[in-house]
Each structure stands twice: as C-alpha cells, then as structure tokens.
Design an enzyme around this catalytic site. Sequence first.
Site, mmCIF file in Angstrom:
data_model
loop_
_atom_site.group_PDB
_atom_site.id
_atom_site.type_symbol
_atom_site.label_atom_id
_atom_site.label_comp_id
_atom_site.label_asym_id
_atom_site.label_seq_id
_atom_site.Cartn_x
_atom_site.Cartn_y
_atom_site.Cartn_z
ATOM 1 N N ASP A 1 -33.614 -13.576 -40.059
ATOM 2 C CA ASP A 1 -32.086 -13.204 -40.743
ATOM 3 C C ASP A 1 -32.742 -14.978 -40.861
ATOM 4 O OD1 ASP A 1 -29.142 -13.253 -39.391
ATOM 5 O OD2 ASP A 1 -29.812 -15.219 -38.874
ATOM 6 N N GLU A 55 -33.341 -11.650 -44.862
ATOM 7 C CA GLU A 55 -32.394 -11.667 -45.655
ATOM 8 C C GLU A 55 -32.179 -12.507 -45.693
ATOM 9 O OE1 GLU A 55 -28.150 -12.410 -43.438
ATOM 10 O OE2 GLU A 55 -29.495 -13.482 -43.243
#
Length: 538
Positions: free
Chosen positions: A201, A270
């Site tokens: 993330d 990401e």
Amino acid sequence: MTKNNWWRGAVIYQIYPRSFLDTNGDGVGDLPGIVEKLDYIAGLGVDAIWISPFFKSPMADFGYDIADYRDVDPLFGTLADFDRLLAKAHSLGVKVMIDQVLSHCSVDHAWFKESRESRDNPKADWYVWADPKEDGTPPNNWMSLFGGVAWRWEPRREQYYLHNFLASQPDLNFHNPAVQQATLDNVQFWLDRGVDGLRLDAINFCFHDAQLRDNPPKPKEKRVGRGFSPDNPYAYQYHYHNNTQPENIAFLERLRGLLDRYPDAAALGEISSEDSLATTAEYVTDQRLHMGYSFELLTEDGSAGYIRATVERLEAAMVDGWPCWAVSNHDVQRAVTRWGNGEASPALAAQLVALVCSLRGSVCLYQGEELGLPEADVPYEALQDPYGKTFWPNFKGRDGCRTPMPWKDGERAGFSDGTPWLPIPAEHRAINVAVQDARPDSVLSVVRRFLAWRRSLPALRVGSIRFLDAPEPVLAFIRESDEQRILLVFNLSAHPVTWSLPDDMQTESLDAQGLVAAVLDGAVLSLPARGVYYAQLI
C-alpha cells in the site's frame, strides 16, 4: 529453488474482508468467511487472491491503520483462521497475497505510543517529528490526502508528527535504519508463514524529504487526480517532497532481497505520485518490485484514446518491468458506474473485465466486478468512510464501492445474519451470485468462461502488446507471443460502430466466450454496442 513467475499474467482477485462474508453475525466479514468462499473464488478461474488488511487495528481507516503487524484483529478472526485460509487456498491452486501498509501505522501501535512520550526514548526517531515554526504553526505546508494539514501537534514532545493520511495514521521515519529493519522483519513474519506475495500500500510514501521543504503550488487548471474531491486542498500542491523520494529505491532493493529468499514470492506496489507511470517504471525492475500498478485506469476517462495512451506510455517507459492493471478497487467508484455514463449494463460489465484482462500485464479484479456491481448510493447517515464524511456532499467517499457482496436474495443478501456494516442496495441484491450462477448468459458466467479461456492463450497471459490506429470509440491492439498472435477489438460505446481491418490482415475469428460478439464481413468489422472481436492472426 526454481521460480516459475506465477504472477506474470496472473489474475488477482481482491478481497475486501469486511464486505466479503460474515460468519459470526456481527455484520462484518471475516477470515472464516473467505475460507468458506474459496471454492467460489477458485471457480472463477483466478490465479491469486489479495486480501486487504486484516491485522489488529482500531479501524479508523478500516484496517489501513495497523496497530500490530503480526496478528489478526479479533473482528476478522485469529492467526489460526489465516493459516486455514492459506492451506485451503493452496490446496485449490490459489496463491495468497496480503496487504502490507509500510509507510504508516496506527496511533495505537506500541511503537508510536513509545515514540510520542519523549524526545529521547528508544523509539523517539521512529516517526517523522518536527519542531513548530516560531509562530507555532506546522514546519511546512504539506497537506494530508484526507483533508487539511499533514501535521498533528503532540503536547508531550511539543512537536508535530507527519500524517500523509488520517491524523491517526502517523508516518514512520524510514530514514532511520532501525525502522527499515523492523519493517522487513514484519514482512518476513508473513513470508515465513507461507504467503505467496505482498500488495504494498502507498509504497512510494515510505520516505519524506529530510529537509522538510515546502511543496510548490499547483496551478488551478492542473488540480486534478484520482479520488480527489474538487475542494480537497491536497490537489493544490505538487507533492514533490512528502513522498516518492530517491532514498526509497534502496529500501525497495532491500525488500526485494528479502523476497528473493522465498520461492516465487512476489510484490505488487500501489503507486500514486505526481507522475505515477514514470514512478511505476522506476520501481518495477528485476532488483525492485515484481509488479506495480497506479490509478491511471481508475479515473473517469474510459475512452479508447486515453486507455491506449496510458498503456503505451507505460510500455515505453517500463522496458524490463511487468505492469499490473485494474479498473476497480476499494478506493474508487465502481467501473461500470464510472465508465458507463449511467448505463451499467451486463454487457459493459463483462466487457470491462475482458478488456483489463487482455492488456499486457497482470490484473487485479475487485470483488463484485464479476457480478457487474454498480456503485452503491450510501446515504449520509449510513456513511462509514472518514474521507467521505470530511468532504460530503461534494465527494461521498469510498463506501459506495465497499458495500457487502450479495451472495443470494433477501435483505442481508446472504452476507450476514446480523446487520451489515454498510447497507446492501436492492440493485445489488437483484444480481446476486445465486441468481447469476443459474444463468449461462450472466456476467458471472461470462467472466468464468472468459478467464478459463484466457488461461489457454499464452499471447494474452504473457505476450507483447501493439496498438492499431482506430477512431473513437474503437480500441484495437495485437497481443503476440512465440506461439500465437491475437487481434483484439473493443467497441467502448453503447451504440454500434464499424471498423475496417488493416490492409492484408488475415484473421480467424475466435469464440467471444459469451461477450457481445462482432461480425466480420470481408474486411469490415461490425461491432454491436459493447461488442468485442477476438481473432487469431493467420
């Protein structure tokens, strides 16, 4: 140990555990619910699952604020439940990837509780602390993505701490080698447990500018970006200094060194930066991340020209790396709503899955995409997302894409015996899994057939990509491997169009697998609304 690079061309099914299946009646999905539905997932024909955070957390950002990286939150179950999940997934031939939120954690994490107590404790330098300016204001102009300044005052230290997201999500100080090592140790805990990969993330947010320089202002006409409310001050700056720092490269290489000690373990990053495609190309190499994805296809522009330009730009920059594409996830409006212009038809839903699974790279499919779920309209009084609450009514947040999976008919849609944490809209219940299971022409049935068919085509899994000139709304390209060459043509509109194949191109039509099929007459291709054409090049 040999490596088979299972992740190249893999279809990765994203599970948002809160909304997948609740087995204990508290209205929130859990790990036993995932275990219960693994046969369904394997039956889709996906290669792997990515599970959004299930770690101990106060749930201020629904798990993306981690209080203990090595344990399961009781809301979701236990470590034993995760081990059962892992074992069953592997028995079904499904790889398991887990979310790792490395750049920040929760204010409830033991590290932060110690760090905030004083300026001279063992964890004092584990977070980004800074003195105020002479007038008491924050040290610079950095803004939080969730609204407002990115600094929160801590009276015990008489300093500010950095939070790029919620104030309850303090940023770790990766300039400190001890933080890097502790982070890698946490990752190793899960690799030792047997996970096959990591979804990282906000991986470009690990480092900040050590000089704490101000971000420069962004002109009004350039204040655009995925997921931003029109009035979000985050969009007012070029974010050159609060993320995507050069020091991050060396850390990614350390992370890759750890992953390389485990057979076939893969990392998917990401990436959201000022130039996300360029950053993705920089981060995805043989020495850094295995795959990367950005939000470029999670925008509101679903035109053929935009898709082609986006993919071609990444292809040109990422010479040796491997991309991953997604058109939906837990942070953005669902694709059939975002790109459907009010249509949200089954034909559109199936076409979008086929399209993203036909681009070069791996694919992330978000739970519910295989059903064609549109964005849910969640009323203000039912909102849970702090992002949406802050920017209501201009921006309703992310709850509309996070509502629970509809497994069968009924008010609770087979998701829970209790009250679901978010309401399940009637239009979702009408297209539930059980209903679509029984219909060979449903989105679910078409997606299953398509994914099984895709597995048999090396060109679609690992081949190169080359686009052909075509006017809007036609997107045409060729996928080519050593074994085959395939022509793919998509009508991205809700009205019929025609397109002439290039001169001297000889094709042999392939079964459209339940998608809306085009008809070739001579060299003229007639594409119905949302029509597709797959053909072997002769």
